[in-house]
Design an enzyme around this catalytic site. Structure first.
Site, PDB file in Angstrom:
ATOM      1  N   ASP A 225       0.871  -1.180   0.000  1.00 30.15           N
ATOM      2  CA  ASP A 225       0.000   0.000   0.000  1.00 30.15           C
ATOM      3  C   ASP A 225       0.903   1.223   0.000  1.00 30.15           C
ATOM      4  O   ASP A 225       1.163   1.831   1.040  1.00 30.15           O
ATOM      5  CB  ASP A 225      -0.893  -0.038   1.246  1.00 30.15           C
ATOM      6  CG  ASP A 225      -1.720   1.227   1.395  1.00 30.15           C
ATOM      7  OD1 ASP A 225      -1.890   1.942   0.394  1.00 30.15           O
ATOM      8  OD2 ASP A 225      -2.187   1.501   2.511  1.00 30.15           O
TER       9      ASP A 225
ATOM     10  N   SER B  73       2.513   4.985  -1.789  1.00 34.84           N
ATOM     11  CA  SER B  73       2.149   6.182  -2.544  1.00 34.84           C
ATOM     12  C   SER B  73       2.554   5.968  -4.002  1.00 34.84           C
ATOM     13  O   SER B  73       2.960   4.878  -4.394  1.00 34.84           O
ATOM     14  CB  SER B  73       2.817   7.414  -1.924  1.00 34.84           C
ATOM     15  OG  SER B  73       4.173   7.148  -1.625  1.00 34.84           O
TER      16      SER B  73
END
Lengths: 292, 292
Positions: A162, A164
């Site tokens: 998970d 950016s």
């Protein structure tokens, strides 16, 4: 350039999505700081609730985060026959942990997040996501995902990244070398699922990421979910499996083993799972050589 | 408020999507006028090509219009066993006509658009959409859709309503009385498909529209497609059928009768068709009473 102007936060990102911007009306700025790794902003918005922003890019809002968190978690978890031990890389807001620990077959969840401040600020200001950190199944480590995985071989059934976007600190998480490391950290027939961007923005980058994955995973695919606060209103996931007979759609383990109704889901259903893999014709054609 | 500022067009619409806005960087304003019915703007954008804007709301951009046009056309057309005669209400840019005439079973397409200026300006500035008007299958009438249908009974197999949002001139196209009129204009087992908004924005309005449809159509459903330049990055369609045994998913007529590859599609596939009807759990639950 200041991204908050006249009471609106605008997500301008000339490199990743030139010529377009999504804006949210700001009620107030809750917190703003520069951590060791990135600019962190938490704002309260008029209609999307609380919003976490890293380096000027929206990571999640209270209004729509469940779509992302549920899909990045349950797409791989329901493709795996027995996901006992899961690793989450990134996910500092806690939302993915919140979902992963719900799965009744999951016994242990390990999470490695590089930026301690994101975790601390999420606990303070985004409790509906950070509640994921409270689970007894979860062990959180602050550190670098690459380094962490070097010391963990043949350990995990599923690894969820998970991260950016592929700009700044997360860029290496889209490389072939990262997929190689994940392969070695996985048990036999393990599955990886990573944030993979929008096919409306840079399909060739998605293809490159998938090709990197395919170097180490015999089965690779791409799935999508609707998230209005992300660029183009949706986001994709690159999913790879070490099981060369892996079926992603209509996978037997989706719902057979327990009552899915007990999981308190808002977005995911078995039908939504399968639908996530149905790609528009031009996307399907562009990715065909990787998908097969 | 001027919606073009500092070289960006921003789609602000406090009533329909408060607190959020999508913006496109403007290369130049191609045309701007106030027609008898609405403000019309055509702009050239940095990264989305040409963009048609009515009353400040983006109707279509060259970059992503094919998703909307293909899906609003082929979802109903492939659910119908023999869509010989089709009516398009609205659709002044010509994009829906361009798609509908491709279907080999479609013999006649009638289109009723209220604003002649949208048609004229699209022919002039948006030829890749307005090319739909050139088909010999198409008969275009300028006038009011309500009035038109009063004089056409038991005529059409499929009616597609490509309208703007339920504010201003198009508001009546979301009402129960409109569904009543369409029912009478349809032949036995006819199907209607209308632009139906986003479930992220006003689910109760979608439900109200569907309930209006259900007053006259035994089978009603809602489907979605990804369109980055629309609010929340996608749009839904309300679909109703007079055939009480209608199946929308996995419908037999989708691909059996001819070669779908010949249709020159960029978005629609049989898998995308079925996936369009897979709704998130909270949407499914909210609409359950209408869907069954």
């Amino acid at each position: 350039m200041d991204t908050i102007s006249d009471g609106w936060f605008s997500e301008l990102q000339a490199e990743l999505w030139p010529g377009q911007a999504f804006s949210l009306k700001v009620k107030n700025v809750i917190h703003k700081e520069k951590s060791k790794f990135q600019d962190i902003q938490i704002i309260d918005t008029e209609t999307y609730g609380k919003c976490l922003i890293l380096d000027g890019i929206i990571q999640c809002t209270s209004r729509d985060e469940f779509s992302y968190q549920e899909m990045i978690s349950f797409l791989p978890l329901f493709c795996h026959p027995n996901p006992k031990k899961v690793l989450i890389v990134g996910g500092g807001d806690g939302g993915v942990a919140r979902e992963v620990v719900k799965h009744p077959l999951v016994e242990e969840v390990h999470q490695i997040e590089i930026d301690e401040r994101v975790v601390e600020l999420s606990k303070q200001h985004l409790p509906s996501m950070a509640c994921g950190f409270k689970s007894e199944k979860l062990k959180l480590t602050i550190g670098d995902g690459f380094e962490y995985m070097k010391n963990h071989k043949n350990e995990f059934d599923v690894i969820i990244t998970d991260s950016s976007d592929p700009i700044g600190p997360a860029v290496s998480l889209f490389n072939e070398s990262y997929y190689k490391l994940m392969k070695h950290a996985l048990k036999e027939d393990g599955i990886v699922c990573s944030q993979g961007g929008s096919f409306w923005l840079d399909l060739s980058y998605i293809k490159k990421t998938m090709l990197g994955c395919k170097e180490h995973f015999p089965k690779v695919t791409y799935a999508i979910t609707s998230v209005p606060s992300y660029p183009c209103g949706h986001i994709g996931f690159v999913i790879g499996s070490l099981n060369k007979n892996q079926k992603f759609v209509n996978s037997v383990n989706k719902i057979d083993n327990f009552d899915i109704e007990a999981l308190d889901l808002k977005y995911y259903t078995p039908e939504v799972h399968d639908a996530a893999f149905a790609l528009p014709r031009w996307v399907q054609q562009s990715l065909m050589s990787v998908l097969n």
